[in-house]
Write an enzyme that holds these catalytic residues in place. Structure first.
Site, mmCIF file in Angstrom:
data_model
loop_
_atom_site.group_PDB
_atom_site.id
_atom_site.type_symbol
_atom_site.label_atom_id
_atom_site.label_comp_id
_atom_site.label_asym_id
_atom_site.label_seq_id
_atom_site.Cartn_x
_atom_site.Cartn_y
_atom_site.Cartn_z
ATOM 1 N N TYR A 1 0.953 -1.208 -0.155
ATOM 2 C CA TYR A 1 0.289 -0.027 0.153
ATOM 3 C C TYR A 1 1.071 0.787 0.176
ATOM 4 C CZ TYR A 1 -3.441 3.457 1.618
ATOM 5 O OH TYR A 1 -3.935 4.234 1.434
ATOM 6 N N SER A 33 2.669 2.311 -3.282
ATOM 7 C CA SER A 33 1.266 2.509 -4.175
ATOM 8 C C SER A 33 1.271 3.769 -4.034
ATOM 9 C CB SER A 33 0.151 1.290 -4.689
ATOM 10 O OG SER A 33 -0.293 1.938 -2.970
HETATM 11 P P1 NAD Z 1 -13.699 3.954 0.787
HETATM 12 O O1 NAD Z 1 -13.471 1.993 1.396
HETATM 13 O O2 NAD Z 1 -14.920 4.279 1.190
HETATM 14 O O3 NAD Z 1 -13.712 4.074 -0.458
HETATM 15 C C1 NAD Z 1 -13.098 3.025 -1.613
HETATM 16 C C2 NAD Z 1 -13.970 3.592 -2.647
HETATM 17 O O4 NAD Z 1 -13.252 2.866 -3.755
HETATM 18 C C3 NAD Z 1 -14.786 2.334 -2.854
HETATM 19 O O5 NAD Z 1 -16.426 3.305 -2.695
HETATM 20 C C4 NAD Z 1 -14.698 1.269 -3.361
HETATM 21 O O6 NAD Z 1 -15.829 0.536 -4.024
HETATM 22 C C5 NAD Z 1 -13.816 2.384 -4.740
HETATM 23 N N1 NAD Z 1 -12.940 1.337 -5.406
HETATM 24 C C6 NAD Z 1 -11.653 0.428 -4.900
HETATM 25 N N2 NAD Z 1 -11.109 -0.327 -6.029
HETATM 26 C C7 NAD Z 1 -12.080 0.334 -7.099
HETATM 27 C C8 NAD Z 1 -12.179 -0.206 -8.754
HETATM 28 N N3 NAD Z 1 -10.909 -0.853 -9.027
HETATM 29 N N4 NAD Z 1 -11.937 0.557 -9.450
HETATM 30 C C9 NAD Z 1 -13.346 1.193 -8.996
HETATM 31 N N5 NAD Z 1 -13.585 1.700 -7.773
HETATM 32 C C10 NAD Z 1 -12.586 1.600 -7.014
HETATM 33 O O7 NAD Z 1 -12.402 4.646 1.306
HETATM 34 P P2 NAD Z 1 -11.524 5.571 1.782
HETATM 35 O O8 NAD Z 1 -11.366 5.906 2.667
HETATM 36 O O9 NAD Z 1 -12.357 6.810 1.062
HETATM 37 O O10 NAD Z 1 -10.574 5.599 0.513
HETATM 38 C C11 NAD Z 1 -10.281 6.409 -0.903
HETATM 39 C C12 NAD Z 1 -9.016 7.036 -1.086
HETATM 40 O O11 NAD Z 1 -8.159 7.573 -0.242
HETATM 41 C C13 NAD Z 1 -8.510 5.711 -1.438
HETATM 42 O O12 NAD Z 1 -7.646 5.389 -2.296
HETATM 43 C C14 NAD Z 1 -7.341 5.370 -0.452
HETATM 44 O O13 NAD Z 1 -6.007 4.744 -0.028
HETATM 45 C C15 NAD Z 1 -7.096 6.601 0.488
HETATM 46 N N6 NAD Z 1 -7.189 7.390 1.467
HETATM 47 C C16 NAD Z 1 -7.660 6.986 2.758
HETATM 48 C C17 NAD Z 1 -7.516 7.208 4.225
HETATM 49 C C18 NAD Z 1 -8.275 6.717 5.543
HETATM 50 O O14 NAD Z 1 -7.573 7.319 6.470
HETATM 51 N N7 NAD Z 1 -9.353 6.463 5.096
HETATM 52 C C19 NAD Z 1 -5.883 7.575 4.627
HETATM 53 C C20 NAD Z 1 -4.956 7.656 3.072
HETATM 54 C C21 NAD Z 1 -5.486 7.567 1.901
#
Ligand code: NAD
Length: 261
Positions: free
Chosen positions: A167, A170
């Site tokens: 992760y 990436s």
């Molecule tokens: P989340 O699970 O609520 O949202 C992620 C969304 O991406 C989901 O709706 C899922 O269905 C969609 N998704 C996943 N794989 C997919 C694919 N192959 N094609 C299309 N859609 C896909 O999680 P989040 O926390 O809102 O994450 C959003 C972004 O933020 C991600 O890239 C995550 O790595 C990043 N992020 C999150 C955090 C945190 O603490 N929540 C911190 C740093 C970065």
């Protein structure tokens, strides 16, 4: 007062949930039409309905962002039905290979990690962002009106994180991808920036939120608490708006201070 994204068309991947959903709604509040793309169509439809309630156009679209043909078709549909792509927020992502499936999280040292699970995370989190950005950049260049590319990386892009090394790799890749794009696209008035959130309250962090006492983990965060999805959405809004016009190749960290050192 003028809205900050009046009549702009924004593509938000991962728009069905968490950060992508909050960004879709925040952008719509500021006047944008939103193309909500996600692998979960029903949930994307719910976000689109919220956007429409704010008086903006919204299209929900099912896509696997790690699939080249699907990503190209997604952007083609957006151009055809909304007239173009002004802003893209690439938020679709997974925290480990089995994220979103029932079962155990793939939390283990890289020395134990399976190649299949490594590739799965890279294919969604890095290939997926590349494919999305590439398709949008082509459409933006063709339209000749500039544009904004905003990639959701993570604080993990800077912090070596045991157990979820793929992760972190990436997200570091997304950060460099963003910087290369910023260099290549500057002549077209297209900016590319990344956002590196810390711990944000979304389904992705459900297990951390449900711990009886999150204090030991939160001690890594100077502000000693998790952020809200809207904290990231507001960062994206800044980068997408006129106020953010001179930023490119940057990574902004809504993270309560976790990356400051
Ligand atoms: P989340 O699970 O609520 O949202 C992620 C969304 O991406 C989901 O709706 C899922 O269905 C969609 N998704 C996943 N794989 C997919 C694919 N192959 N094609 C299309 N859609 C896909 O999680 P989040 O926390 O809102 O994450 C959003 C972004 O933020 C991600 O890239 C995550 O790595 C990043 N992020 C999150 C955090 C945190 O603490 N929540 C911190 C740093 C970065």
């Amino acid at each position: 007062m003028a809205l900050r994204l009046e009549n702009k068309n924004a593509l938000i991947t991962g728009g069905a949930s968490g950060i992508g959903r909050a960004t879709s709604i925040r952008f719509a509040e500021e006047g944008a039409n939103v193309f909500v793309a996600d692998r979960h169509l029903a949930a994307a439809e719910e976000t689109a309905a919220s956007v429409r309630q704010l008086g903006r156009k919204a299209i929900a679209h099912q896509v696997d962002t790690s699939d080249e043909a699907q990503v190209n078709a997604m952007v083609d549909r957006m151009v055809k039905e909304l007239g173009g792509v002004d802003i893209v927020v690439a938020a679709a992502g997974i925290s480990h290979a089995h994220y979103g499936e029932e079962g155990k999280a793939d939390i283990m040292l890289l020395s134990e990690k399976s190649f299949a699970n490594w590739k799965k995370v890279l294919s969604v989190n890095l290939d997926g962002v590349f494919l999305t950005d590439r398709a949008c950049a082509k459409a933006m260049i063709k339209a000749g009106k500039g544009g904004r590319i905003i990639n959701i990386a993570s604080a993990a892009a800077r912090l070596p994180t045991p157990g979820v090394g793929e992760y972190a790799v990436s997200k570091a890749g997304v950060w460099m991808l963003t910087k290369v794009l910023a260099t290549e696209l500057a002549p077209y008035n297209i900016t590319a920036n990344a956002i590196g959130p810390g711990f944000i309250k979304t389904p992705m962090t459900a297990e951390i939120q449900n711990l009886p006492d999150v204090t030991p983990l939160m001690q890594r965060v100077p502000m000693n608490r998790m952020g809200e999805p809207v904290d990231v959405a507001n960062t994206a809004l800044f980068l997408a708006s006129e106020e953010g016009r001179y930023y490119t190749g940057s990574i902004l960290h809504p993270d309560g201070g976790i990356t400051m050192q």
